[in-house]
Design a protein around this motif. Structure first.
Motif, PDB file in Angstrom:
ATOM      1  N   THR A   1      37.369   5.092  30.068  1.00 51.67           N
ATOM      2  CA  THR A   1      37.056   4.394  30.638  1.00 51.67           C
ATOM      3  C   THR A   1      38.323   3.186  30.931  1.00 51.67           C
ATOM      4  OG1 THR A   1      34.843   4.873  30.198  1.00 51.67           O
ATOM      5  CG2 THR A   1      35.364   2.754  31.009  1.00 51.67           C
ATOM      6  N   LEU A   2      38.529   2.317  29.832  1.00 52.79           N
ATOM      7  CA  LEU A   2      39.860   1.303  30.153  1.00 52.79           C
ATOM      8  C   LEU A   2      40.566   1.613  31.069  1.00 52.79           C
ATOM      9  CD1 LEU A   2      39.729   0.381  26.520  1.00 52.79           C
ATOM     10  CD2 LEU A   2      38.020  -0.443  27.953  1.00 52.79           C
ATOM     11  N   ARG A   3      41.163   3.033  30.579  1.00 58.24           N
ATOM     12  CA  ARG A   3      42.359   3.494  31.084  1.00 58.24           C
ATOM     13  C   ARG A   3      41.505   3.575  33.129  1.00 58.24           C
ATOM     14  NH1 ARG A   3      43.693   8.551  33.251  1.00 58.24           N
ATOM     15  NH2 ARG A   3      46.031   8.633  33.674  1.00 58.24           N
ATOM     16  N   GLN A   4      40.717   3.951  33.877  1.00 61.41           N
ATOM     17  CA  GLN A   4      40.682   4.182  34.562  1.00 61.41           C
ATOM     18  C   GLN A   4      39.985   2.284  35.083  1.00 61.41           C
ATOM     19  OE1 GLN A   4      36.749   6.785  35.666  1.00 61.41           O
ATOM     20  NE2 GLN A   4      36.089   4.915  36.506  1.00 61.41           N
ATOM     21  N   ILE A   5      39.396   1.679  34.337  1.00 57.20           N
ATOM     22  CA  ILE A   5      39.294   0.211  34.663  1.00 57.20           C
ATOM     23  C   ILE A   5      40.811  -0.125  35.293  1.00 57.20           C
ATOM     24  CG2 ILE A   5      38.376  -2.128  33.768  1.00 57.20           C
ATOM     25  CD1 ILE A   5      36.592  -0.863  33.233  1.00 57.20           C
ATOM     26  N   ARG A   6      41.930  -0.015  34.989  1.00 62.85           N
ATOM     27  CA  ARG A   6      42.869  -0.829  34.644  1.00 62.85           C
ATOM     28  C   ARG A   6      43.733  -0.443  35.873  1.00 62.85           C
ATOM     29  NH1 ARG A   6      44.655  -4.389  33.085  1.00 62.85           N
ATOM     30  NH2 ARG A   6      44.776  -4.227  30.793  1.00 62.85           N
ATOM     31  N   ILE A   7      43.191   1.495  36.099  1.00 57.22           N
ATOM     32  CA  ILE A   7      43.974   2.108  37.172  1.00 57.22           C
ATOM     33  C   ILE A   7      43.874   1.477  38.588  1.00 57.22           C
ATOM     34  CG2 ILE A   7      44.442   3.763  38.867  1.00 57.22           C
ATOM     35  CD1 ILE A   7      44.327   5.295  35.284  1.00 57.22           C
ATOM     36  N   SER A   8      42.089   1.352  37.827  1.00 57.92           N
ATOM     37  CA  SER A   8      41.838  -0.017  39.364  1.00 57.92           C
ATOM     38  C   SER A   8      42.003  -1.370  40.087  1.00 57.92           C
ATOM     39  CB  SER A   8      39.796   0.687  39.477  1.00 57.92           C
ATOM     40  OG  SER A   8      40.102  -0.374  38.186  1.00 57.92           O
ATOM     41  N   GLY A   9      42.455  -1.705  39.163  1.00 57.18           N
ATOM     42  CA  GLY A   9      43.042  -3.142  39.470  1.00 57.18           C
ATOM     43  C   GLY A   9      42.156  -3.587  39.229  1.00 57.18           C
ATOM     44  N   ASP A  10      41.196  -3.699  38.446  1.00 54.33           N
ATOM     45  CA  ASP A  10      40.286  -4.747  37.808  1.00 54.33           C
ATOM     46  C   ASP A  10      40.265  -4.771  36.871  1.00 54.33           C
ATOM     47  OD1 ASP A  10      37.411  -6.239  37.842  1.00 54.33           O
ATOM     48  OD2 ASP A  10      36.798  -4.516  37.819  1.00 54.33           O
ATOM     49  N   ASP A  11      41.389  -6.230  36.932  1.00 63.33           N
ATOM     50  CA  ASP A  11      41.431  -6.925  35.536  1.00 63.33           C
ATOM     51  C   ASP A  11      40.398  -8.096  35.119  1.00 63.33           C
ATOM     52  OD1 ASP A  11      44.356  -5.608  35.013  1.00 63.33           O
ATOM     53  OD2 ASP A  11      45.062  -6.979  36.136  1.00 63.33           O
ATOM     54  N   ALA A  12      39.237  -7.935  35.323  1.00 60.91           N
ATOM     55  CA  ALA A  12      38.551  -8.826  34.831  1.00 60.91           C
ATOM     56  C   ALA A  12      37.465  -8.947  33.992  1.00 60.91           C
ATOM     57  CB  ALA A  12      37.989 -10.014  36.398  1.00 60.91           C
ATOM     58  N   VAL A  13      37.006  -7.283  34.274  1.00 64.90           N
ATOM     59  CA  VAL A  13      36.985  -6.258  33.464  1.00 64.90           C
ATOM     60  C   VAL A  13      37.866  -6.453  31.887  1.00 64.90           C
ATOM     61  CG1 VAL A  13      35.770  -4.294  32.522  1.00 64.90           C
ATOM     62  CG2 VAL A  13      35.386  -5.234  34.937  1.00 64.90           C
ATOM     63  N   LEU A  14      38.429  -6.306  31.965  1.00 62.46           N
ATOM     64  CA  LEU A  14      39.829  -6.026  30.714  1.00 62.46           C
ATOM     65  C   LEU A  14      40.120  -6.683  29.964  1.00 62.46           C
ATOM     66  CD1 LEU A  14      41.932  -3.090  31.641  1.00 62.46           C
ATOM     67  CD2 LEU A  14      39.741  -3.012  30.440  1.00 62.46           C
ATOM     68  N   SER A  15      39.473  -8.358  30.398  1.00 58.24           N
ATOM     69  CA  SER A  15      40.119  -9.040  30.353  1.00 58.24           C
ATOM     70  C   SER A  15      38.920  -9.927  29.129  1.00 58.24           C
ATOM     71  CB  SER A  15      40.952  -9.951  31.304  1.00 58.24           C
ATOM     72  OG  SER A  15      39.433 -10.597  32.295  1.00 58.24           O
ATOM     73  N   SER A  16      37.469  -9.789  30.132  1.00 57.91           N
ATOM     74  CA  SER A  16      36.731 -10.392  29.954  1.00 57.91           C
ATOM     75  C   SER A  16      36.396  -9.445  28.192  1.00 57.91           C
ATOM     76  CB  SER A  16      35.277  -9.843  30.701  1.00 57.91           C
ATOM     77  OG  SER A  16      35.042  -8.761  30.635  1.00 57.91           O
ATOM     78  N   LEU A  17      36.863  -8.488  27.294  1.00 55.44           N
ATOM     79  CA  LEU A  17      36.975  -8.094  26.046  1.00 55.44           C
ATOM     80  C   LEU A  17      37.334  -8.944  25.490  1.00 55.44           C
ATOM     81  CD1 LEU A  17      37.407  -4.163  27.567  1.00 55.44           C
ATOM     82  CD2 LEU A  17      34.913  -5.079  27.787  1.00 55.44           C
ATOM     83  N   SER A  18      36.894  -9.068  24.429  1.00 52.24           N
ATOM     84  CA  SER A  18      36.353  -9.508  22.908  1.00 52.24           C
ATOM     85  C   SER A  18      37.392  -9.031  21.584  1.00 52.24           C
ATOM     86  CB  SER A  18      35.700 -11.033  22.717  1.00 52.24           C
ATOM     87  OG  SER A  18      35.229 -11.446  24.191  1.00 52.24           O
TER      88      SER A  18
END
Length: 182
Positions: free
Chosen positions: A104-121
Motif C-alpha cells: 500500500t505504501l508503494r502504491q501511494i508513492r507511485i500515485s504521487g500522493d506524498d501528502a499521505v506518506l509525509s503524514s506518517l509518524s
C-alpha cells in the motif's frame, strides 16, 4: 475518528493503526490491537484494519491474494486518517499484514500522493512475512521510508517457517539475523 481525536488533548491526537497477519480472524485482529495498545500503554486512538483471512493454516495462498485485494481499502483508510488531522499516525503490521502495508505504501508513492506518506509518524513491521528481495524493491519505491521505520524479527517464528516452506524461499524479512542481511 475525527470526533474521537478532537476529544483528546492536542498533544495526544495520535492514531495507531494495527494490521493483522496471516491466519487471523477479525476477532484475533481486534484482540491484538487492544492488547498492543494496552500492553504498551499507548495514549492513542486505536484503529484495526482487517483484511479477509482464510483463518486456516492451509489458507496461505488465499491470504496472499486477500492482501493484494486489500491494498485499495487500506489506502483509503490512510487518506481518511490524514483528513481527520491527527498529530501523529503510526502504522503497525504483523506477519502477512506487513506485505499489505508495504504494498500500500508503494502504491501511494507511485500515485504521487506524498501528502499521505509525509503524514506518517512511524512504521513498525512485526515478524514481516515478506521475501527480502520483494521488501528491498518495495522500499526503493517508497523511499524515503517513514521514520522511524522499525522491523522486529524472530528466528523462531513458526508461521514464518511455514511461509518459507510454502513459498520455497527460506529467508523472509521477519527471520533475518542481522540488518546487513537486507
Amino acid at each position: 475518528l475525527a470526533q474521537e481525536l478532537r476529544a483528546q488533548p492536542p498533544d495526544q491526537r495520535e492514531v495507531v493503526v494495527y494490521i493483522h497477519g496471516y491466519n487471523n480472524s477479525f476477532f484475533d485482529g481486534v484482540f491484538r490491537t487492544a492488547q498492543t495498545i494496552h500492553d504498551f500503554d499507548v495514549p492513542a486512538v486505536a484503529v484495526h484494519f482487517s483484511w479477509p483471512s482464510a483463518t486456516h493454516p492451509l489458507g496461505y495462498t488465499y491470504d496472499r491474494d486477500s492482501v493484494l485485494f486489500s491494498r485499495d481499502p487500506l489506502e483509503q483508510l490512510l487518506h481518511d486518517l490524514r483528513a481527520a488531522s491527527p498529530r501523529r499516525i503510526v502504522l503497525v503490521a504483523h506477519s502477512l499484514g506487513t506485505m499489505l502495508l508495504m504494498e500500500t505504501l508503494r502504491q501511494i508513492r507511485i500515485s504521487g500522493d506524498d501528502a499521505v506518506l509525509s503524514s506518517l509518524s512511524g512504521v513498525v513491521l512485526i515478524s514481516p512475512d515478506i521475501d527480502i528481495e520483494v521488501f528491498q524493491s518495495q522500499a526503493r519505491v517508497v523511499d524515503p521510508l517513514p521514520q522511524p521505520f522499525v522491523v522486529f524479527t524472530s528466528s523462531n517464528d513458526r508461521a514464518l517457517r511455514l511461509s518459507a516452506g510454502i513459498t520455497g524461499r527460506q529467508n523472509r524479512l521477519g527471520n533475518i539475523g542481522e540488518p546487513e542481511d537486507v
